[in-house]
Design an enzyme around this catalytic site. Structure first.
Site, PDB file in Angstrom:
ATOM      1  N   CYS A 195       5.535   0.826  10.638  1.00  0.00           N
ATOM      2  CA  CYS A 195       4.992  -0.096   9.639  1.00  0.00           C
ATOM      3  C   CYS A 195       4.911  -1.464  10.296  1.00  0.00           C
ATOM      4  O   CYS A 195       5.851  -1.888  10.968  1.00  0.00           O
ATOM      5  CB  CYS A 195       5.885  -0.160   8.399  1.00  0.00           C
ATOM      6  SG  CYS A 195       5.374  -1.425   7.198  1.00  0.00           S
TER       7      CYS A 195
ATOM      8  N   THR B  53       0.005   2.721   6.717  1.00  0.00           N
ATOM      9  CA  THR B  53      -0.362   3.456   5.511  1.00  0.00           C
ATOM     10  C   THR B  53      -1.881   3.579   5.416  1.00  0.00           C
ATOM     11  O   THR B  53      -2.414   4.659   5.153  1.00  0.00           O
ATOM     12  CB  THR B  53       0.188   2.758   4.256  1.00  0.00           C
ATOM     13  OG1 THR B  53       1.617   2.739   4.316  1.00  0.00           O
ATOM     14  CG2 THR B  53      -0.251   3.481   2.996  1.00  0.00           C
TER      15      THR B  53
ATOM     16  N   CYS C  64      -2.407  -1.482   9.676  1.00  0.00           N
ATOM     17  CA  CYS C  64      -1.483  -1.032   8.638  1.00  0.00           C
ATOM     18  C   CYS C  64      -1.347   0.468   8.797  1.00  0.00           C
ATOM     19  O   CYS C  64      -2.349   1.180   8.840  1.00  0.00           O
ATOM     20  CB  CYS C  64      -2.034  -1.389   7.255  1.00  0.00           C
ATOM     21  SG  CYS C  64      -1.148  -0.597   5.882  1.00  0.00           S
TER      22      CYS C  64
ATOM     23  N   HIS D 192       5.205  -4.378   9.177  1.00  0.00           N
ATOM     24  CA  HIS D 192       6.260  -5.302   8.764  1.00  0.00           C
ATOM     25  C   HIS D 192       7.558  -5.114   9.558  1.00  0.00           C
ATOM     26  O   HIS D 192       8.318  -6.059   9.739  1.00  0.00           O
ATOM     27  CB  HIS D 192       6.571  -5.106   7.279  1.00  0.00           C
ATOM     28  CG  HIS D 192       5.543  -5.666   6.355  1.00  0.00           C
ATOM     29  ND1 HIS D 192       4.294  -5.117   6.220  1.00  0.00           N
ATOM     30  CD2 HIS D 192       5.580  -6.727   5.505  1.00  0.00           C
ATOM     31  CE1 HIS D 192       3.610  -5.807   5.313  1.00  0.00           C
ATOM     32  NE2 HIS D 192       4.362  -6.786   4.876  1.00  0.00           N
TER      33      HIS D 192
ATOM     34  N   TYR E 146       0.821  -1.204   0.000  1.00  0.00           N
ATOM     35  CA  TYR E 146       0.000   0.000   0.000  1.00  0.00           C
ATOM     36  C   TYR E 146       0.859   1.261   0.000  1.00  0.00           C
ATOM     37  O   TYR E 146       0.401   2.326  -0.394  1.00  0.00           O
ATOM     38  CB  TYR E 146      -0.875   0.038   1.266  1.00  0.00           C
ATOM     39  CG  TYR E 146      -2.155  -0.769   1.218  1.00  0.00           C
ATOM     40  CD1 TYR E 146      -2.344  -1.804   0.307  1.00  0.00           C
ATOM     41  CD2 TYR E 146      -3.181  -0.491   2.106  1.00  0.00           C
ATOM     42  CE1 TYR E 146      -3.513  -2.535   0.291  1.00  0.00           C
ATOM     43  CE2 TYR E 146      -4.368  -1.218   2.096  1.00  0.00           C
ATOM     44  CZ  TYR E 146      -4.537  -2.242   1.183  1.00  0.00           C
ATOM     45  OH  TYR E 146      -5.695  -2.964   1.166  1.00  0.00           O
ATOM     46  N   GLY E 147       2.082   1.141   0.510  1.00  0.00           N
ATOM     47  CA  GLY E 147       2.889   2.320   0.833  1.00  0.00           C
ATOM     48  C   GLY E 147       3.228   3.238  -0.324  1.00  0.00           C
ATOM     49  O   GLY E 147       3.567   4.398  -0.115  1.00  0.00           O
TER      50      GLY E 147
END
Length: 249
Positions: free
Chosen positions: A168, A54, A52, A170, A21-22
């Site tokens: 983020c 973003t 998320c 991740h 998405y970033g």
């Protein structure tokens, strides 16, 4: 969240068909998020966490202020940026760093949330476009990852931040490498570590929401694309292999 609040029923929806998405526009991110929210509401979710950064930065306010009042005024959608900011400003803080995707940095969502609570605080941001693909590829332990992290972390060291938000979802899988590269006195805010207690606190403060949540210990995992690599990645995040249900949004 599963470990610390195991009694509730959970539906996880990973929109992996559209990642990352970033690097996408706000219009596109909002459309993806709205479709995901609608799918989860169809499945009787009462409380949704947009896990998320973003999506939280680009879509949450519009979901909360426009979509929910018109369609589901009794339900709630929460983001992940505010809890991270609340954790970051605890204690004595002078200079906060934010490492995030290009879209999250460009949105200035972290800066806005931080300055709502600490108007005069200095905030240093840096985007890290290569980190999500590295994690998605299962290369968190790759030797090149350390060199890339050093490049992204250098501005925070030069500016001598005392707190760094890994903005983020991740990036939590890279937290050990990040800790090794930063000064020990820098407080590191990692969202998977702070979110469970923040969610528990939210439910305690909002019993009218908590009482509507079913408590049968069920777990359902939905994805918008299914392949061996994503199954491996999901197992990496959760620490065990799980059954994924493929859906269309």
């Amino acid at each position: 969240i599963f470990s610390e609040l195991p009694q509730y029923d959970y539906i996880y929806l990973g929109d992996n068909a559209h990642v990352p998405y970033g690097s996408r526009s706000q219009r596109v991110v909002y459309r993806f998020v709205k479709n995901a929210v609608e799918e989860l509401f169809r499945r009787d979710c009462y409380l949704i966490i947009i896990a998320c950064n973003t999506a939280s930065a680009e879509a949450l306010s519009k979901i909360q202020q426009e979509y929910l009042p018109q369609h589901f005024p009794e339900r709630r959608v929460l983001g992940i940026i505010r809890p991270a900011v609340e954790a970051a400003i605890e204690g004595k803080v002078r200079r906060i760093g934010v490492l995030a995707t290009e879209s999250t940095v460009a949105s200035t969502a972290f800066i806005q949330e931080i300055r709502k609570l600490l108007p005069d605080i200095e905030v240093i941001q840096n985007n890290a476009p290569l980190l999500v693909p590295i994690v998605e590829a299962g290369e968190a332990e790759w030797e090149g990852t350390r060199l890339i992290l050093e490049k992204y972390l250098d501005p925070f060291k030069e500016q001598r931040v005392d707190t760094l938000i890994l903005g983020c979802t991740h990036y939590g899988l890279l937290k050990d490498q990040v800790r090794q590269l930063l000064r020990s006195e820098i407080k590191l805010i990692i969202e998977d570590e702070i979110l469970p207690s923040k969610l528990a606190d939210y439910l305690m403060r909002h019993p009218e929401i908590e009482e509507k949540l079913s408590q049968n210990h069920t777990r359902t995992f939905l994805v918008t694309d299914k392949n061996e690599r994503y199954e491996r990645l999901t197992s990496l995040f959760l620490g065990r292999r799980i059954d994924l249900e493929l859906i269309e949004l």
